[in-house]
Write a protein that holds these residues in place. Structure first.
Motif, mmCIF file in Angstrom:
data_model
loop_
_atom_site.group_PDB
_atom_site.id
_atom_site.type_symbol
_atom_site.label_atom_id
_atom_site.label_comp_id
_atom_site.label_asym_id
_atom_site.label_seq_id
_atom_site.Cartn_x
_atom_site.Cartn_y
_atom_site.Cartn_z
ATOM 1 N N VAL A 125 -3.672 27.266 65.790
ATOM 2 C CA VAL A 125 -2.275 26.850 64.065
ATOM 3 C C VAL A 125 -2.559 25.850 64.818
ATOM 4 N N ARG A 126 -2.878 25.234 63.277
ATOM 5 C CA ARG A 126 -2.821 23.658 63.004
ATOM 6 C C ARG A 126 -1.957 23.383 61.802
ATOM 7 N N LEU A 127 -1.105 22.272 62.357
ATOM 8 C CA LEU A 127 0.102 22.071 61.383
ATOM 9 C C LEU A 127 -0.425 20.788 60.548
ATOM 10 N N VAL A 128 -0.396 20.934 59.207
ATOM 11 C CA VAL A 128 -0.879 19.556 58.393
ATOM 12 C C VAL A 128 0.502 18.391 58.316
ATOM 13 N N HIS A 129 0.134 17.171 59.209
ATOM 14 C CA HIS A 129 0.900 16.416 58.444
ATOM 15 C C HIS A 129 2.427 17.388 58.942
ATOM 16 N N PRO A 130 2.475 17.117 59.978
ATOM 17 C CA PRO A 130 4.089 17.306 60.077
ATOM 18 C C PRO A 130 5.406 16.014 60.173
ATOM 19 N N ASP A 131 6.465 16.197 60.448
ATOM 20 C CA ASP A 131 7.582 15.419 59.707
ATOM 21 C C ASP A 131 8.040 15.787 60.916
ATOM 22 N N LEU A 132 8.803 15.677 62.396
ATOM 23 C CA LEU A 132 10.228 15.514 62.994
ATOM 24 C C LEU A 132 11.041 15.329 62.945
ATOM 25 N N ARG A 169 4.995 41.786 64.781
ATOM 26 C CA ARG A 169 5.472 41.196 66.205
ATOM 27 C C ARG A 169 4.167 39.594 65.779
ATOM 28 N N ILE A 170 5.340 38.812 66.054
ATOM 29 C CA ILE A 170 3.599 37.925 65.926
ATOM 30 C C ILE A 170 4.305 37.151 67.262
ATOM 31 N N GLN A 171 2.267 36.464 67.681
ATOM 32 C CA GLN A 171 1.918 35.757 68.501
ATOM 33 C C GLN A 171 1.787 34.274 68.815
ATOM 34 N N ILE A 172 1.641 33.479 69.355
ATOM 35 C CA ILE A 172 0.737 32.103 68.868
ATOM 36 C C ILE A 172 -0.131 32.257 70.418
ATOM 37 N N GLY A 173 -1.239 31.959 70.139
ATOM 38 C CA GLY A 173 -1.432 31.244 71.249
ATOM 39 C C GLY A 173 -2.674 29.885 71.642
ATOM 40 N N SER A 174 -2.831 29.611 70.908
ATOM 41 C CA SER A 174 -2.624 28.222 70.502
ATOM 42 C C SER A 174 -2.236 27.393 69.707
ATOM 43 N N VAL A 175 -2.392 26.355 69.289
ATOM 44 C CA VAL A 175 -2.079 25.237 68.549
ATOM 45 C C VAL A 175 -2.308 23.836 68.753
ATOM 46 N N ARG A 176 -2.662 23.660 67.269
ATOM 47 C CA ARG A 176 -2.782 21.385 67.618
ATOM 48 C C ARG A 176 -2.383 20.709 66.468
ATOM 49 N N ILE A 177 -1.863 20.271 67.196
ATOM 50 C CA ILE A 177 -0.764 19.501 66.457
ATOM 51 C C ILE A 177 -1.866 17.724 65.736
ATOM 52 N N ARG A 178 -1.997 17.138 64.556
ATOM 53 C CA ARG A 178 -2.830 16.075 64.751
ATOM 54 C C ARG A 178 -1.485 14.721 63.880
ATOM 55 N N ASP A 179 -1.318 13.678 63.700
ATOM 56 C CA ASP A 179 -1.067 12.384 62.903
ATOM 57 C C ASP A 179 0.002 13.221 62.226
ATOM 58 N N LEU A 197 3.132 11.155 67.017
ATOM 59 C CA LEU A 197 1.714 12.027 67.321
ATOM 60 C C LEU A 197 0.301 12.078 67.688
ATOM 61 N N ASP A 198 -0.532 11.080 68.179
ATOM 62 C CA ASP A 198 -2.003 11.514 67.431
ATOM 63 C C ASP A 198 -2.724 12.820 67.788
ATOM 64 N N ARG A 199 -2.126 13.817 68.812
ATOM 65 C CA ARG A 199 -2.178 15.169 68.967
ATOM 66 C C ARG A 199 -1.551 15.544 69.636
ATOM 67 N N LEU A 200 -1.530 16.955 69.465
ATOM 68 C CA LEU A 200 -0.946 17.358 70.864
ATOM 69 C C LEU A 200 -1.648 18.559 70.733
ATOM 70 N N ASP A 201 -1.528 19.590 71.948
ATOM 71 C CA ASP A 201 -2.746 20.331 72.136
ATOM 72 C C ASP A 201 -1.823 21.287 72.897
ATOM 73 N N LEU A 202 -1.682 22.157 72.314
ATOM 74 C CA LEU A 202 -1.326 23.821 73.681
ATOM 75 C C LEU A 202 -1.701 24.787 73.504
ATOM 76 N N ILE A 212 -0.747 21.969 78.388
ATOM 77 C CA ILE A 212 -0.135 21.249 77.217
ATOM 78 C C ILE A 212 -0.953 19.384 77.355
ATOM 79 N N ALA A 213 -1.704 19.001 75.999
ATOM 80 C CA ALA A 213 -1.964 17.659 76.358
ATOM 81 C C ALA A 213 -1.675 16.997 74.990
ATOM 82 N N ALA A 214 -0.922 15.410 75.230
ATOM 83 C CA ALA A 214 -0.902 14.699 74.381
ATOM 84 C C ALA A 214 -0.591 13.588 74.155
#
Length: 825
Positions: A125-132, A169-179, A197-202, A212-214
Motif C-alpha cells: 500500500v502506498r500513500l501519495v503525499h500524506p499530511d498528518l 473484509r479488507i486486509q492490508i499486508g504491507s505499507v510503504r509511505i514516502r515524503d 517522514l522520508d520513508r515508512l515501511d510496514l 517497521i522501518a522508518a
C-alpha cells in the motif's frame, strides 16, 4: 516378450513417464484458468462504488470520524491493483483543521485468490503525499483518541447506511509511505513541531509480529535525522491481543550519531495504549543536540547521558499512570539548568534497583562559582513520580547531605503533601557567608515546617560558633497579612555576639600609637560617584513585605567595644519600617536610638533619633556617597529628617543636627593633605594616619551642613575650624587652623578651603591684622588640646570613650621645625 509371473500373478507393465507430465500440465492449465477467471471476475466481484461506501461506513462505525474518498478504481493490468484518487480523515470537533489526515491518493496491489473468499487483501500500500496532524487541546482531548459513535447515533449525510449483503473484509499486508508531512501540536504539554517522514515501511501486517522501518527529519533541517526499526504486535488483529514491543531508534545530527534508544517489553491493551511494561534504554552524547528537533525547547546542556528504566502502567481507570520499577541514570557535566541560574554539575547519578528501593542521588558541581556536593535518597520510584506529577502535592521522604562553602548540611524528613517537615543539622570548621562574613567551628540545628507551600516555620534554632551563640524561632507566611503581602515574624536571641569577628577580613589593626611614617607611594582613593549619578533606592521593597522581628544579645562586641543587654525591634507594616528600640549598654557609652522609614507614599521619608549610635566610618561614607576617608568606629549623635527616592535627594533634603566623633581611628593622610594644602604635607603624608580624636558637629538645612565645630588631632597635626558643606554638590567653604607639631615646637597658619569634598582647593587665609597672612611658631605646650572640647560638642555632651594621652613634648630641633614648615626636604 512374455509377462513376468510372480506367485501366479502377472506383474502390470510400467506406466509411461509422460503421463506425469500430462497431469502436471493439466493442473497448471487449470490453475491458470482459475487465476485468470479470478482476475476477470475481480471487476464483477468488486463494485468500486459499493466498496467506497462500505469503507466510509466502516470507518465511521469504528472511529466516529468521516473518511472522505475520491473515486475508487480496480485495475486488472499489468497486475490486479486498487487505487483511490483522493482521501482525507476528519479531525476531532474543535481541532485545528478540518481533516487530521489528507493524501493525494492511495495505490495498492490486489491479491486475487482472496477475492473468492470475499476478502480484499492489499499489498504494498502506498500513500501519495500524506499530511498528518497530531494534536492535543489544552483540555486534554487528542485527535488520535477515536471512539465508536453511540448505537442510536445517525451517520452524517456523507456516510451511507451499511449494506445488508455479505460485507467484504479488507486486509492490508504491507505499507510503504514516502515524503509524508507530519505535524504535532500538544497544547497541554506545550510541545509542537513538524517533520518530514522520508520513508515508512510496514511489513507483515497480517501476521503476529509486523516489522517497521522508518526515517524522517525535522522540517527544514535535513541533517537532523531520526531512524526507527523494530517489531510490534498485530495491528490488524480482530481482537485486541497483547503486543510484544522491540523497537530501536537513533538520532543523527550532521551525519554523526547523537543519540540512540531501545524499547523492549509488552503492551497488553494496545488500542488504548494501556498496560505497558517496557524496559527503556537511552544513550545521548549531548542533550542540546535535540534542540535541532525541538527548536523552542531550550534544553539544558547535559553531556554523556546513559539512562535505563523499566516503565509500567499503574493506572486502574481510563487514564494511564506511568510508574517506574527500576531506574539508573548517569550523566557527565550539566550546565544551564532552567530556573537555577548559576548551577553547574560535574556529574549526576540516580539509582533505584527495585520498586521498593529509595531513589539515591549523588552529584557535585558549583553554584554561583562555589563548589558543592550532594548525596542521599528521596522516595521510592513511585513516591518520587507521584510527587513530581502532582507538583509536590503528595508526600515524599527525603534524606540528603549537602557539602558546600566549607560546611555540611544534613536534611531529613518529608516534603510535599501539603505539609513538609524537615530536620536540619549543619556543621562547618569555617563557613563563608555573603557580605564577606565568616563563621568558625559552627554547629546548627533547626526544624523547618512548610504548610501548603506558603507557611514556613523555623523552630528550635540553635547555632553555636566561635563568633556567636544563637537561638530562636522564625516564620514566613506568603501570602498573608494585608492584601496578600508576605509576613516575616521572628525572635532571635544571642547569648554572645562578636560582630567584629564575623568579618572574614577583619579591620586592619590600628598599630602602635606613635607618629606614623608617611606612605609616599600610596595612590589617591578612587573618587565617589557624582550625586547626579545616584540611582533610585529600592524603597518599594518595603511595600512588598510585612514583618515583626525582635533581636536581642546578652553580650556583644562591636567595633572593638563590648556591650551588654543589646536589643533591636523591627516592625514593618504598610510600607513603614520602624526600628525602636535600638539599644545596648557599654563601658563609657551606650547605643541608643530609633529609626523610621515611611515608604507608603510616592516620596519616602526618613527620620532618626540618635542618642548614641556607633557605625563603621565606611558605612557612613557610603551612605553619603563619599570616598572612605576614615576607618574605625564613628559615633553619631543627633536628630535628622530627610526625604527622597535616591541618595542625592536624601542629601539635598537633610534637616536637623548631627555630631560625628571618633577616637583611636585612622584617617587617609593623602586626602587630608589635599584638604589642608602643601604646608601640612609633612604631617599628612600617607594613606593611613593614626587619629587621636576627631569631632564634627553640624546643623542641617537649606541644602547645606553648617559645621560649627571641626576638630581633629593626629600625633603630628591638630586642626580646628568651622565652615559649610553643600549637601547636593558637596561644595566647601571651610575655615581651618592646622597646627603642625614638630617635637616640642608647633607652627600654625589659617587656611580657607573651597572646591568640593572630592576636589578641595586650599589656600592661606588672610586672618591677621590688615588682612595679612599670619604664621605662628612657638612651643607646642602653648597650643590647646582640641580633643576635650571637640568631642564634647560633637557628642552633644553625651558619654563616649576618651582619647589617648596627648603627645609628650620633646626638645625642638631647628631642622625639624624648618622641615615641618616645608622649607626644607
Amino acid at each position: 516378450m512374455l509377462p513376468v509371473v510372480w506367485e501366479g500373478s502377472a506383474m502390470p507393465p510400467p506406466r509411461p513417464r509422460r503421463r506425469a507430465w500430462r497431469l502436471l500440465l493439466l493442473l497448471t492449465v487449470l490453475g491458470a484458468i482459475l487465476a485468470g477467471g479470478a482476475v476477470l471476475a475481480a471487476r464483477a466481484l468488486i463494485d468500486p462504488a459499493a466498496l467506497r461506501a462500505q469503507a466510509v461506513a466502516a470507518v465511521w462505525r469504528q472511529t466516529g470520524r468521516v473518511l472522505r474518498l475520491g473515486a475508487v478504481q480496480v485495475h486488472i493490468l499489468p497486475y490486479p491493483s486498487l487505487s483511490v484518487r483522493d482521501l482525507a480523515l476528519a479531525d476531532m470537533p474543535g481541532g485545528a483543521r478540518a481533516e487530521m489526515l489528507t493524501a493525494g491518493g492511495l495505490e495498492a496491489r490486489l491479491a486475487v485468490l482472496p477475492l473468492l473468499r470475499h476478502e480484499i487483501r492489499l499489498e504494498d500500500v502506498r500513500l501519495v503525499h500524506p499530511d498528518l496532524l497530531v494534536e492535543r487541546l489544552a483540555d486534554g482531548r487528542a485527535n488520535w483518541q477515536m471512539r465508536p459513535p453511540a448505537e442510536a447515533a445517525s451517520p452524517p449525510g456523507e456516510v451511507s447506511a451499511p449494506s445488508t449483503s455479505s460485507p467484504w473484509r479488507i486486509q492490508i499486508g504491507s505499507v510503504r509511505i514516502r515524503d509524508a508531512d507530519l505535524r504535532w501540536d500538544d497544547r497541554q504539554g506545550r510541545i509542537s513541531g513538524a517533520a518530514t517522514l522520508d520513508r515508512l515501511d510496514l511489513f507483515g501486517l497480517t501476521g503476529p509480529m509486523p516489522t517497521i522501518a522508518a526515517q524522517g527529519h525535522r522540517l527544514g533541517d535535513r541533517l537532523a535525522v531520526v531512524t526507527l526499526s523494530g517489531q510490534f504486535g498485530p495491528v490488524l488483529a480482530p481482537q485486541a491481543a497483547a503486543w510484544p514491543l522491540h523497537v530501536r531508534a537513533s538520532f543523527q545530527v550532521d551525519g554523526r550519531e547523537a543519540a540512540s534508544a531501545s524499547l523492549d517489553g509488552a503492551l497488553s491493551a494496545p488500542r488504548r495504549l494501556r498496560g505497558y511494561d517496557v524496559a527503556v534504554h537511552a544513550a545521548i552524547g549531548q542533550l542540546t543536540d535535540f534542540n535541532r528537533l525541538f527548536v523552542h525547547a531550550n534544553l539544558p546542556d547535559i553531556h554523556d547521558i546513559d539512562a535505563m528504566a523499566r516503565v509500567v502502567d499503574l493506572g486502574s481507570g481510563d487514564a494511564a499512570v506511568p510508574g517506574l520499577r527500576q531506574v539508573r541514570l548517569r550523566t557527565g557535566t550539566i550546565g544551564g539548568v532552567p530556573m537555577l541560574g548559576g548551577l553547574q554539575l560535574d556529574h549526576l547519578a540516580v539509582d533505584a534497583p527495585t520498586p521498593a528501593d529509595h531513589v539515591t542521588i549523588e552529584t557535585a558541581g558549583r553554584y554561583d562559582g562555589r563548589p558543592f556536593a550532594l548525596h542521599g535518597t528521596v522516595g521510592t520510584p513511585a513516591e518520587t513520580l507521584a510527587a513530581a506529577r502532582s507538583h509536590m502535592g503528595s508526600a515524599m521522604p527525603l534524606d540528603l547531605v549537602v557539602e558546600a562553602a566549607g560546611g555540611t548540611l544534613h536534611l531529613g524528613g518529608t516534603v510535599g503533601g501539603g505539609q513538609s517537615a524537615l530536620d536540619g543539622h549543619l556543621t562547618a570548621d569555617r563557613l563563608s557567608l555573603p557580605g564577606d562574613l565568616m563563621l568558625d567551628h559552627l554547629t546548627a540545628d533547626a526544624h523547618l515546617a512548610i504548610r501548603g507551600g506558603t507557611d514556613f516555620r523555623l523552630t528550635g534554632l540553635r547555632l553555636d560558633s566561635a563568633q556567636m551563640t544563637l537561638d530562636g524561632d522564625m516564620s514566613f507566611l506568603r501570602p498573608g497579612g494585608t492584601d496578600g503581602v508576605p509576613v516575616l515574624d521572628g525572635r532571635l536571641h544571642a547569648s554572645r555576639l562578636d560582630v567584629d569577628a564575623l568579618h572574614a577580613a577583619g579591620a586592619a589593626p590600628d598599630g602602635d600609637r606613635r607618629e606614623a611614617e608617611a606612605d609616599e607611594a600610596s595612590p589617591a582613593p578612587a573618587p565617589a560617584k557624582e550625586a547626579g549619578a545616584d540611582g533610585v533606592l529600592p524603597f518599594e521593597r518595603l511595600r512588598q513585605m510585612e514583618g515583626d522581628l525582635d533581636l536581642t544579645a546578652d553580650q556583644m562586641r562591636l567595633y572593638g567595644e563590648d556591650y551588654h543587654a543589646a536589643e533591636a525591634h523591627f516592625v514593618l507594616h504598610g510600607g513603614k519600617l520602624t526600628v525602636d528600640p535600638l539599644h545596648a549598654d557599654g563601658a563609657g557609652r551606650s547605643l541608643d536610638g530609633s529609626l523610621g522609614i515611611d515608604a507608603s507614599g510616592a516620596v519616602p521619608r526618613l527620620s532618626a533619633e540618635v542618642r548614641t549610635l556607633v557605625l563603621p566610618a565606611e558605612w557612613v561614607a557610603q551612605a553619603f556617597g563619599w570616598s572612605p576617608m576614615l576607618r574605625g568606629s564613628l559615633q553619631l549623635v543627633g536628630s535628622i529628617q530627610t526625604q527622597g527616592n535616591d541618595r542625592a535627594a536624601l542629601r539635598a533634603h537633610l534637616g536637623g543636627h548631627l555630631g560625628l566623633s571618633m577616637v583611636k581611628g585612622r584617617i587617609d593622610g593623602n586626602m587630608l593633605g589635599r584638604m589642608l594644602g602643601p604646608d601640612a604635607a609633612a604631617a599628612t603624608r600617607g594613606s593611613s594616619v593614626a587619629l587621636r580624636c576627631l569631632g564634627v558637629h553640624m546643623t542641617l538645612g537649606d541644602g547645606q551642613a553648617a559645621l560649627d565645630t571641626i576638630g581633629l588631632q593626629t600625633f603630628r597635626l591638630t586642626v580646628t575650624g568651622h565652615g559649610t558643606v553643600g549637601l547636593a554638590r558637596q561644595e566647601l567653604d571651610l575655615h581651618l587652623l592646622p597646627q603642625l607639631l614638630i617635637g616640642g615646637t608647633g607652627a600654625s597658619m589659617p587656611v580657607m578651603v573651597a572646591g568640593t569634598v572630592m576636589a578641595p582647593q586650599p589656600r592661606p587665609e588672610p586672618a591677621g591684622p590688615g588682612h595679612r597672612f599670619m604664621l605662628t611658631i612657638g612651643p607646642s605646650a602653648g597650643f590647646a588640646d582640641p580633643c576635650p572640647d571637640t568631642l564634647k560638642a560633637a557628642r552633644e555632651e553625651r558619654p563616649g570613650p576618651s582619647p589617648d594621652a596627648a603627645p609628650k613634648a620633646k626638645g625642638p630641633k631647628v631642622m625639624d621645625v624648618l622641615r615641618g614648615l616645608g622649607l626644607f626636604r
